[in-house]
Design a protein around this motif. Structure first.
Motif, short mmCIF file in Angstrom:
data_model
loop_
_atom_site.label_atom_id
_atom_site.label_comp_id
_atom_site.label_asym_id
_atom_site.label_seq_id
_atom_site.Cartn_x
_atom_site.Cartn_y
_atom_site.Cartn_z
N SER A 142 0.86 -1.18 0.00
CA SER A 142 0.00 0.00 0.00
C SER A 142 0.90 1.23 0.00
N THR A 143 1.22 1.70 -1.21
CA THR A 143 2.07 2.90 -1.34
C THR A 143 1.32 3.97 -2.12
N ALA A 144 1.94 5.10 -2.30
CA ALA A 144 1.34 6.19 -3.06
C ALA A 144 1.95 6.29 -4.45
N SER A 145 2.59 5.22 -4.89
CA SER A 145 3.24 5.23 -6.21
C SER A 145 2.21 5.39 -7.32
N PRO A 146 2.46 6.25 -8.31
CA PRO A 146 1.52 6.45 -9.42
C PRO A 146 1.52 5.30 -10.43
N VAL A 147 2.54 4.46 -10.37
CA VAL A 147 2.67 3.32 -11.30
C VAL A 147 2.97 2.06 -10.50
N PRO A 148 2.67 0.86 -11.07
CA PRO A 148 2.97 -0.39 -10.36
C PRO A 148 4.46 -0.51 -10.04
N ILE A 149 4.75 -1.06 -8.86
CA ILE A 149 6.15 -1.27 -8.46
C ILE A 149 6.53 -2.75 -8.49
N ILE A 150 5.51 -3.62 -8.69
CA ILE A 150 5.76 -5.06 -8.85
C ILE A 150 5.09 -5.50 -10.14
N GLY A 151 5.89 -6.04 -11.06
CA GLY A 151 5.37 -6.47 -12.35
C GLY A 151 5.34 -7.99 -12.49
N LYS A 152 4.76 -8.44 -13.59
CA LYS A 152 4.62 -9.87 -13.84
C LYS A 152 5.99 -10.54 -13.99
N GLY A 153 6.90 -9.86 -14.66
CA GLY A 153 8.24 -10.43 -14.87
C GLY A 153 8.96 -10.68 -13.55
N LEU A 154 8.88 -9.70 -12.64
CA LEU A 154 9.54 -9.85 -11.33
C LEU A 154 8.98 -11.05 -10.58
N MET A 155 7.67 -11.24 -10.63
CA MET A 155 7.07 -12.35 -9.89
C MET A 155 7.30 -13.69 -10.57
N GLU A 156 7.43 -13.70 -11.91
CA GLU A 156 7.78 -14.95 -12.60
C GLU A 156 9.14 -15.45 -12.11
N LYS A 157 10.08 -14.54 -12.03
CA LYS A 157 11.42 -14.89 -11.55
C LYS A 157 11.37 -15.37 -10.10
N ALA A 158 10.55 -14.68 -9.28
CA ALA A 158 10.45 -15.04 -7.86
C ALA A 158 9.85 -16.43 -7.68
N ILE A 159 8.84 -16.76 -8.46
CA ILE A 159 8.19 -18.07 -8.35
C ILE A 159 9.17 -19.19 -8.67
N LYS A 160 10.02 -18.98 -9.68
CA LYS A 160 11.03 -20.00 -10.03
C LYS A 160 12.00 -20.18 -8.87
N GLN A 161 12.43 -19.08 -8.28
CA GLN A 161 13.35 -19.16 -7.14
C GLN A 161 12.70 -19.85 -5.94
N ARG A 162 11.43 -19.70 -5.81
CA ARG A 162 10.70 -20.30 -4.67
C ARG A 162 10.31 -21.75 -4.96
N LYS A 163 10.61 -22.23 -6.17
CA LYS A 163 10.24 -23.60 -6.57
C LYS A 163 8.73 -23.80 -6.43
N HIS A 164 8.02 -22.75 -6.86
CA HIS A 164 6.56 -22.76 -6.94
C HIS A 164 5.84 -22.90 -5.61
N ARG A 165 6.49 -22.50 -4.52
CA ARG A 165 5.77 -22.39 -3.25
C ARG A 165 4.82 -21.21 -3.37
N PRO A 166 3.58 -21.34 -2.89
CA PRO A 166 2.56 -20.31 -3.12
C PRO A 166 2.90 -18.96 -2.47
N VAL A 167 2.43 -17.90 -3.12
CA VAL A 167 2.60 -16.55 -2.59
C VAL A 167 1.21 -15.90 -2.49
N PHE A 168 0.94 -15.35 -1.34
CA PHE A 168 -0.32 -14.64 -1.12
C PHE A 168 -0.01 -13.15 -1.21
N MET A 169 -0.65 -12.45 -2.18
CA MET A 169 -0.37 -11.04 -2.41
C MET A 169 -1.65 -10.21 -2.30
#
Length: 435
Positions: free
Chosen positions: A256-283
């Motif tokens: 919950s920020t005041a940023s005018p644009v998204p600060i987390i994108g699909k590409g960043l989370m794709e990379k994160a999911i691979k690193q996590r070996k597909h352990r679920p993330v609640f966002m």
């Protein structure tokens, strides 16, 4: 009825008025003493929060007199204006008054959260308890208000136990935690990342901390502010530049920020999911505009919710609380009647005390009269004693029976059968009905 309320709350006044009449913990004890003296009150307590200022009081002068009640309200209004140095000419427009059973049920409803801005919120009970404590410190809490507050605390506990008034999430922060419970059974090993450092993030962190989350990180544009929040929960503070590493470690991400644009994108989370070996993330994205790209929800093993999703949860849960509020009102009605019965019992106790005192006086008067006669005789014979005590018993009986006999005769002459039945019950007699 000895209990009344004089107040201003979020329903009757905007915040710029409410903040003018608020009492600080440092000054409220002195204000209570001042109000009791200036308004000539028997007992008084003040509930002061960001959403309400209510004076709960007892004043025997105004009981059963509407004109004096109106005068007392004006007197208290003038005191309030002077105490806070309020420069508002129409303060009376924001004030409400309750008295009798209406006042009793109002204070009970307040303590249960039924009159709060957020239905069923639990903090108000603690604030009512604070009001009780301050009144005790000031010496303005008496028999009637003490009983009312104690019964209110017992009632509020019962409502919390027997209804779902506080069970369901009605804030976006708590709604997020409620949804997280659907993903994680055990929070003790969960890692949480909070992006932002505002009030909503603080509330979310507080709720998750209470649920058992111990591993927390806070990322914010200014690290200093992140550090201030992190210190409160034993978390670690970061700048937003660390997000690429932090999201891969986090099981729960709330942003919950005041940023005018998204600060987390699909590409960043794709990379994160691979690193996590597909352990679920609640966002949870509580920001408007959004902090997380909507496309992130397309990824497997990611559960993304927006502020609109939270509103759906809140609406659903508000229905639960509204149903619980109806149950709470039934409980309040029972406790309110219980307090009224106690008040009425005080009248009976007082009447019984006066009744006993009256006949104790009659007994003492006749005893003194009889003893005086005996003391006048030098040689007292048994017949003298018998005569004095016969007169004593006769006079005592006559005085005892005079008022009831007069009332029975009047009731008979006026055909007041109900009065006769009450008198018969009082003296353990039977009413003889004539056909």
């Amino acid at each position: 009825m000895p209990v009344s309320i004089f107040g201003i709350n979020h329903k009757t006044a905007p915040v710029e008025i409410r903040e003018k009449v608020a009492f600080s913990p440092e000054n409220i004890v002195q204000s209570l003493s001042s109000l009791k003296q200036c308004a000539e009150l028997d007992e008084v307590a003040i509930i002061s929060t960001c959403n309400r200022m209510e004076v709960v009081f007892r004043c025997t002068q105004i009981e059963g007199n509407d004109e004096l009640f109106a005068v007392k309200m004006k007197q208290m209004q003038n005191w309030l204006v002077k105490e806070h140095e309020i420069k508002v000419n129409n303060i009376h427009e924001y004030i409400y008054c309750h008295t009798g059973e209406e006042a009793i049920q109002h204070i009970m409803g307040v303590a249960c959260g039924l009159d709060s801005m957020v239905l069923g919120e639990p903090q108000i009970l603690g604030q009512v308890k604070d009001a009780y404590g301050y009144a005790n410190l000031a010496g303005t809490m008496g028999l009637y208000l003490n009983r009312l507050f104690q019964q209110t605390f017992s009632l509020a506990k019962q409502v919390r136990t027997d209804t779902q008034i506080g069970e369901s999430a009605v804030s976006v922060a708590y709604a997020a935690v409620t949804l997280a419970k659907r993903i994680f059974d055990d929070f003790s090993a969960v890692k949480a990342l909070f992006i932002g450092a505002g009030e909503t993030i603080e509330l979310a962190a507080r709720h998750l901390s209470r649920q058992g989350v111990r591993q927390m990180s806070v990322a914010n544009r200014t690290v200093e502010r992140a550090q201030k929040l992190a210190d409160e929960f034993g978390a670690t503070a970061y700048g937003l530049s660390a997000l690429s590493e932090l999201v891969a470690e986090a099981d729960i991400i709330i942003s919950s920020t005041a940023s005018p644009v998204p600060i987390i994108g699909k590409g960043l989370m794709e990379k994160a999911i691979k690193q996590r070996k597909h352990r679920p993330v609640f966002m949870v994205d509580l920001a408007v505009p959004r902090d997380i790209e909507p496309e992130v929800s397309e990824l497997s093993d990611i559960y993304l919710y927006t502020v609109d999703d939270m509103q759906d949860v809140i609406k659903e849960n508000l229905k639960v609380r509204e149903e619980a509020a109806l149950e709470a009102k039934d409980i309040i009605a029972l406790h309110g009647q219980k307090y009224v019965n106690w008040l009425q019992s005080l009248s009976a106790v007082s009447l019984l005390k006066d009744f006993r005192a009256q006949f104790e006086q009659i007994k003492n008067d006749e005893m003194s009269r009889s003893l005086g006669k005996l003391n006048q005789k030098n040689n007292i014979s048994s017949s003298d004693v018998e005569k004095v005590f016969t007169e004593f018993a006769s006079r005592l009986a006559q005085k005892f029976l005079h008022s009831p006999s007069k009332l029975i005769r009047q009731a008979g002459e006026n055909s007041e059968s109900q009065v006769l039945e009450v008198l018969a019950q009082a003296f353990d007699l039977k009413v003889q009905n004539k056909d």
